[in-house]
Design an enzyme around this catalytic site. Structure first.
Site, short mmCIF file in Angstrom:
data_model
loop_
_atom_site.label_atom_id
_atom_site.label_comp_id
_atom_site.label_asym_id
_atom_site.label_seq_id
_atom_site.Cartn_x
_atom_site.Cartn_y
_atom_site.Cartn_z
N ARG A 51 -13.63 -13.02 5.16
CA ARG A 51 -14.91 -13.52 5.14
C ARG A 51 -15.10 -15.02 4.92
O ARG A 51 -15.81 -15.80 5.09
CB ARG A 51 -15.65 -12.81 3.80
CG ARG A 51 -17.26 -12.50 4.18
CD ARG A 51 -17.64 -11.40 3.08
NE ARG A 51 -17.19 -12.13 1.72
CZ ARG A 51 -17.63 -11.57 0.52
NH1 ARG A 51 -18.45 -10.40 0.82
NH2 ARG A 51 -17.47 -11.75 -0.50
N LYS A 150 -1.57 0.77 -0.02
CA LYS A 150 -1.61 1.27 -0.97
C LYS A 150 -2.76 0.56 -1.92
O LYS A 150 -2.61 -0.59 -1.91
CB LYS A 150 -0.52 1.90 -2.04
CG LYS A 150 0.25 0.79 -2.61
CD LYS A 150 1.44 1.26 -3.49
CE LYS A 150 0.83 0.59 -4.67
NZ LYS A 150 1.22 -0.45 -5.12
N HIS A 180 6.13 0.17 1.15
CA HIS A 180 7.18 -0.92 1.61
C HIS A 180 8.53 -0.51 1.00
O HIS A 180 9.38 -1.03 1.72
CB HIS A 180 6.57 -2.37 1.13
CG HIS A 180 6.84 -2.73 -0.27
ND1 HIS A 180 5.75 -2.42 -1.22
CD2 HIS A 180 7.59 -3.41 -0.75
CE1 HIS A 180 6.37 -2.74 -2.32
NE2 HIS A 180 7.56 -3.56 -2.20
N LYS A 184 12.99 -1.12 3.10
CA LYS A 184 13.97 -1.68 2.49
C LYS A 184 15.38 -1.40 2.81
O LYS A 184 15.36 0.02 3.08
CB LYS A 184 14.02 -1.53 0.93
CG LYS A 184 12.94 -2.22 0.36
CD LYS A 184 13.15 -2.06 -1.20
CE LYS A 184 11.59 -2.69 -2.17
NZ LYS A 184 11.69 -3.97 -2.45
N GLU A 218 10.64 -3.87 -13.65
CA GLU A 218 10.23 -5.36 -13.27
C GLU A 218 10.10 -6.08 -14.57
O GLU A 218 9.82 -5.47 -15.73
CB GLU A 218 8.93 -5.40 -12.82
CG GLU A 218 9.02 -4.45 -11.37
CD GLU A 218 7.67 -4.62 -10.75
OE1 GLU A 218 7.20 -5.43 -9.82
OE2 GLU A 218 6.62 -3.86 -11.06
N ASP A 237 0.41 2.96 -9.88
CA ASP A 237 0.72 1.91 -9.08
C ASP A 237 2.19 2.18 -8.47
O ASP A 237 2.54 1.71 -7.37
CB ASP A 237 0.83 0.78 -10.06
CG ASP A 237 1.10 -0.56 -9.27
OD1 ASP A 237 0.56 -0.98 -7.97
OD2 ASP A 237 2.15 -1.28 -9.88
N HIS A 242 6.17 4.62 -4.68
CA HIS A 242 7.60 4.46 -4.40
C HIS A 242 8.79 5.16 -5.03
O HIS A 242 9.61 5.48 -4.33
CB HIS A 242 7.66 2.73 -4.89
CG HIS A 242 6.81 1.76 -4.70
ND1 HIS A 242 6.27 1.79 -3.35
CD2 HIS A 242 6.21 0.70 -5.19
CE1 HIS A 242 5.34 0.71 -3.09
NE2 HIS A 242 5.45 0.11 -4.26
N LYS A 337 6.73 -2.39 -16.27
CA LYS A 337 6.68 -4.00 -16.18
C LYS A 337 7.13 -4.51 -17.50
O LYS A 337 7.15 -4.03 -18.61
CB LYS A 337 5.38 -4.30 -16.20
CG LYS A 337 4.47 -3.77 -14.74
CD LYS A 337 4.21 -4.74 -13.82
CE LYS A 337 3.48 -4.23 -12.59
NZ LYS A 337 4.12 -4.71 -11.37
#
Ligand code: BG6
Length: 493
Positions: A51, A150, A180, A184, A218, A237, A242, A337
């Site tokens: 946009r 996703k 994704h 890998k 992570e 998530d 994954h 995380k």
């Protein structure tokens, strides 16, 4: 190491969300690398759509800035960059405005109907519907391929609705649901290792493998996506997609061939064999965590700007697969995380040798493990016991046989091979029409089905996530969960 660049046919790649973070950080750099390798013809077109009020020149500048920011070292070549920018253009679109779609159709639709056309939806899921409707209403969907990122739904019901909507406009054979992690290199190598060698298959079952651990840890927090993350949590998530995809590739039966549906059929069977967790099983087999602040870093709740949030930033699950191959081997899954390090790996820990002839030694005999490491470096290690070299009698030590097959992502190895980013492979697989590394609708639904009952159980329990410290190994509960067995988590490092 030889690698082969096979040019793809000419195409039009429409990237909805072309000015967004994913496009700038991943998609455009991935396409640049493929272009630089001579895989993308100069007659191809990459059309950023969003946009934002931009023209071709403004968008090319945005692309150039993004490449300068995200492409490492000397990989960005001025001449190649000019060539790449020449295949880039921009189409402004307000997807909720029918007139805007008319402009889109006039300016952007391919002149040749046989040309491969890809619509990549790198947008918030709230825009999936208007975009697909717009494509459909304007007859732009015929023969085109659709790539969706996703989150593919929020639960089973919404995933089914989304699938229904996608299938209304596109055949399953033209829908590419991206995870994704499947792009890998090491993940693909897991399939090569399992199905191109006879060495491992006889041992690839509960008789020899004591436990499997899949960790995606992570050290970063929510990275600017607080609003989305706080609605989703680690379960939606990371776990639903994954980690469950990694579990499928680790556990599936040998497929009949490397054809997309043969592989996806086997993955689906794994998802359907997962022991559903309900009632008390949820408390006994799952742990949720949320990080708390320290002197330097804010807590999850502060970062999410939601003081009452009970969203999990960590989840650990002991999963069981109810089939002949895996009955009796737990699959431990954990992701979170702001943990100690960025580490993603799958470890297969073998059972102890049935009898030890080495008694009275100082060093305990550790079980063998095969560790498929995805991050930070991509490699495969075999942990074995060997004799400590030199005199001093029979002494044992654990050695790591390093089956490294390339450098880390985007680095040069000794053989001059750069490990491609997952998106490089996946973006061009769409052009090649290869769905092997993409999820089918029924897989996504089966994964939601398993995950939903756990999320519902958490909600019913009224319990809140346990806290854990930033840069730690995760909440204490995760250690208590595994301590009930003879297994131990591998260290996040
Ligand atoms: C994304 C998640 O799918 O994967 C992020 O939404 C996560 O929260 C990311 O950080 C991790 O991907 P990678 O490739 O960096 O391990």
């Amino acid at each position: 190491m030889s690698h082969k660049i096979i040019p793809v046919p000419e195409f039009d790649y429409f990237v909805f969300g072309g000015t967004g973070d994913l496009a700038r950080r991943k998609l455009l750099p991935a396409l640049y690398y493929r272009f630089a390798d001579g895989q993308i013809p100069e007659s191809a077109r990459i059309i950023g759509c969003s946009r934002t009020d931009l023209d071709d020149i403004g968008y090319r500048q945005l692309v150039e800035d993004a490449l300068k920011e995200w492409i490492k070292g000397n990989d960005l070549d001025e001449q190649l960059l000019d060539g790449f920018l020449s295949i880039i253009s921009y189409q402004r679109i307000d997807v909720s405005d029918p007139n805007s779609w008319k402009d889109f159709e006039r300016n952007a639709s391919p002149t040749n109907p046989d040309r491969i056309t890809v619509y990549y939806l790198s947008v918030s899921p709230s825009l999936f519907l208007p975009i697909i409707q717009g494509l459909k209403d304007n007859g732009l969907h015929h023969h085109a391929r659709l790539v969706v990122e996703k989150p593919l739904g929020f639960d089973l019901k919404s995933a089914q609705e989304l699938n229904g909507f996608l299938l209304d406009a596109f055949d399953e054979s033209r829908i590419y649901r991206i995870d994704h992690y499947l792009g890998k290199e090491t993940v693909q190598n897991l399939m090569a290792l399992r199905f191109a060698n006879s060495l491992f298959e006889p041992m690839w079952n509960a008789r020899y493998i004591a436990n499997v651990q899949i960790t995606v840890a992570e050290s970063i927090g929510m990275g600017g996506r607080e609003e989305y993350y706080d609605r989703s949590g680690a379960m939606r998530d990371m776990m639903q997609n994954h980690l469950l995809q990694l579990l499928c590739l680790s556990a599936m039966e040998p497929p009949v061939s490397y054809k997309p549906d043969h592989i996806r059929d086997e993955k689906l069977k794994v998802l359907r064999s997962l022991q559903p967790l309900v009632g008390d099983d949820i408390r006994l087999n799952t742990v949720r965590g949320q990080y708390v602040e320290n002197d330097n870093d804010p807590s999850y709740r502060q970062e999410a700007k939601n003081p009452g949030s009970n969203t999990e930033s960590y989840v650990a699950i002991k999963a069981s697969i109810n089939n002949w191959r895996w009955s009796g081997t737990p699959f431990y899954l954990r992701t979170g995380k702001r943990l100690r390090a960025n580490m993603a790996e799958i470890s297969f820990e073998f059972r102890h040798a049935p009898h030890s002839i080495f008694t009275g030694l100082d060093t305990p005999i550790k079980p063998n493990a095969m560790v498929i490491r995805l991050q930070p470096d991509e490699r495969i290690d075999l942990e074995v016991m060997t004799k400590e070299p030199g005199p001093g009698g029979m002494r044992l030590r654990q050695s790591i046989l390093d089956a490294t097959f390339g450098g880390g992502s985007n680095s040069q190895t000794d053989q001059g091979f750069r490990m491609p980013d997952a998106y490089e492979r996946l973006l061009l697989d769409v052009v090649r029409g290869d769905q092997t590394l993409f999820m089918r609708g029924d897989e996504v639904e089966a994964a939601w089905c398993w995950v939903d009952s756990i999320i519902e159980g958490w909600a019913l329990s009224g319990e809140v996530p346990e806290t854990y410290e930033i840069a730690s190994q995760g909440p204490a509960g995760a250690f208590e969960l595994i301590a009930k067995t003879e297994h131990r988590w591998r260290t996040i490092q």
